[in-house]
Design a protein around this motif. Sequence first.
Motif, PDB file in Angstrom:
ATOM      1  N   ALA A  64       0.811  -1.208   0.000  1.00 16.69           N
ATOM      2  CA  ALA A  64       0.000   0.000   0.000  1.00 16.69           C
ATOM      3  C   ALA A  64       0.851   1.268   0.000  1.00 16.69           C
ATOM      4  CB  ALA A  64      -0.935   0.013   1.207  1.00 16.69           C
ATOM      5  N   GLY A  65       2.060   1.182   0.544  1.00 12.92           N
ATOM      6  CA  GLY A  65       2.948   2.339   0.509  1.00 12.92           C
ATOM      7  C   GLY A  65       3.446   2.830   1.849  1.00 12.92           C
ATOM      8  N   LYS A  66       3.224   2.070   2.930  1.00 12.04           N
ATOM      9  CA  LYS A  66       3.678   2.510   4.261  1.00 12.04           C
ATOM     10  C   LYS A  66       5.192   2.700   4.300  1.00 12.04           C
ATOM     11  CE  LYS A  66       2.225  -1.095   6.409  1.00 12.04           C
ATOM     12  NZ  LYS A  66       1.837  -1.849   5.188  1.00 12.04           N
ATOM     13  N   LEU A  81       7.513   6.099   4.927  1.00  7.62           N
ATOM     14  CA  LEU A  81       8.480   6.207   6.022  1.00  7.62           C
ATOM     15  C   LEU A  81       9.889   6.439   5.500  1.00  7.62           C
ATOM     16  CD1 LEU A  81       7.185   3.406   8.434  1.00  7.62           C
ATOM     17  CD2 LEU A  81       6.879   5.884   8.655  1.00  7.62           C
ATOM     18  N   ARG A  82      10.270   5.728   4.448  1.00  7.76           N
ATOM     19  CA  ARG A  82      11.607   5.918   3.878  1.00  7.76           C
ATOM     20  C   ARG A  82      11.743   7.283   3.199  1.00  7.76           C
ATOM     21  NH1 ARG A  82      15.181   1.977   4.184  1.00  7.76           N
ATOM     22  NH2 ARG A  82      14.535  -0.175   4.567  1.00  7.76           N
ATOM     23  N   SER A  83      10.623   7.802   2.685  1.00  4.63           N
ATOM     24  CA  SER A  83      10.655   9.142   2.102  1.00  4.63           C
ATOM     25  C   SER A  83      11.058  10.176   3.145  1.00  4.63           C
ATOM     26  CB  SER A  83       9.272   9.509   1.543  1.00  4.63           C
ATOM     27  OG  SER A  83       8.914   8.671   0.475  1.00  4.63           O
ATOM     28  N   ILE A  92       6.761   8.515  13.848  1.00  4.74           N
ATOM     29  CA  ILE A  92       5.803   8.006  12.879  1.00  4.74           C
ATOM     30  C   ILE A  92       6.042   6.512  12.747  1.00  4.74           C
ATOM     31  CG2 ILE A  92       4.898   8.198  10.535  1.00  4.74           C
ATOM     32  CD1 ILE A  92       6.046  11.010  10.417  1.00  4.74           C
ATOM     33  N   THR A  93       5.004   5.736  12.964  1.00  3.03           N
ATOM     34  CA  THR A  93       5.145   4.282  12.984  1.00  3.03           C
ATOM     35  C   THR A  93       4.229   3.659  11.936  1.00  3.03           C
ATOM     36  OG1 THR A  93       3.501   4.236  14.770  1.00  3.03           O
ATOM     37  CG2 THR A  93       5.815   4.169  15.406  1.00  3.03           C
ATOM     38  N   GLY A  94       4.526   2.415  11.579  1.00  4.45           N
ATOM     39  CA  GLY A  94       3.730   1.722  10.574  1.00  4.45           C
ATOM     40  C   GLY A  94       3.546   0.262  10.919  1.00  4.45           C
ATOM     41  N   GLY A  95       2.413  -0.286  10.525  1.00  5.69           N
ATOM     42  CA  GLY A  95       2.131  -1.701  10.757  1.00  5.69           C
ATOM     43  C   GLY A  95       1.091  -2.214   9.783  1.00  5.69           C
ATOM     44  N   ALA A  96       0.903  -3.516   9.783  1.00  2.00           N
ATOM     45  CA  ALA A  96      -0.019  -4.146   8.841  1.00  2.00           C
ATOM     46  C   ALA A  96      -1.475  -4.002   9.257  1.00  2.00           C
ATOM     47  CB  ALA A  96       0.343  -5.625   8.681  1.00  2.00           C
TER      48      ALA A  96
END
Length: 226
Positions: free
Chosen positions: A54-56, A60-62, A121-125
């Motif tokens: 999806a682009g998480k 984050l890498r951006s 800023i965090t990300g998960g499934a």
Amino acid sequence: MRQLLLDLIAEKPQTLANFEAGKNAELYQLLCRLAAHPEDSRERFVYLWGRAGAGKTHLLRSLAVLPHARYIDAASAAEACCYDPAIRIYLLDDCEQLSPQAQIAAFNLFNEVREHGALMITGGAVPPAVLPVREDLRTRLGWGLIYQVHELSDEEKIAALSQAAATRGLAVSPGVLPYLITHFERDMRSLSAMLDALDRYSLETQRPITLPLLRDLLQLEDDTKP
């Protein structure tokens, strides 16, 4: 052929500029503002969730290229989740994969970020409420803003690839892009790399970008898979 695709993907840095926002316009605008003026944000915590592709990680890498930012993946989190006064933006990815030790480190980092006014800023499934992590960390991940990152629809992917092809002056026959998005990797970074590969293959073989050319290229990619 597979190495060519990997090289082409590596050549495409993950930036906010090449992220196709689609239904994520509000999130995209927020991250653009944070990138431009992180010190002005009233939000200290943002959580992104969505299915693979999806682009998480792209988002984050951006942000990881910003000064005083640190990208942290699940594998390195136990060591990398440590507070540093020189770091103002922490970007923690794949929270559902955090080991027990990494969960403790992430929990402690949340508290430090809150105390010192940094940004995390965090990300998960999945949404934070159902993450398979310890309860105190799950609560921390639910602080602040929560955004679902929506994958582009097939129509949006075709439109984005068509625009990219038009910008470069590529003549792509009807049927090529619909076939590509249903017979190749689904994420836009890989699809864009395949469009580049089609351009190169077309020039090398002196053939137009048609469905037979795409099928030949996909077959070459399959034949070179390990």
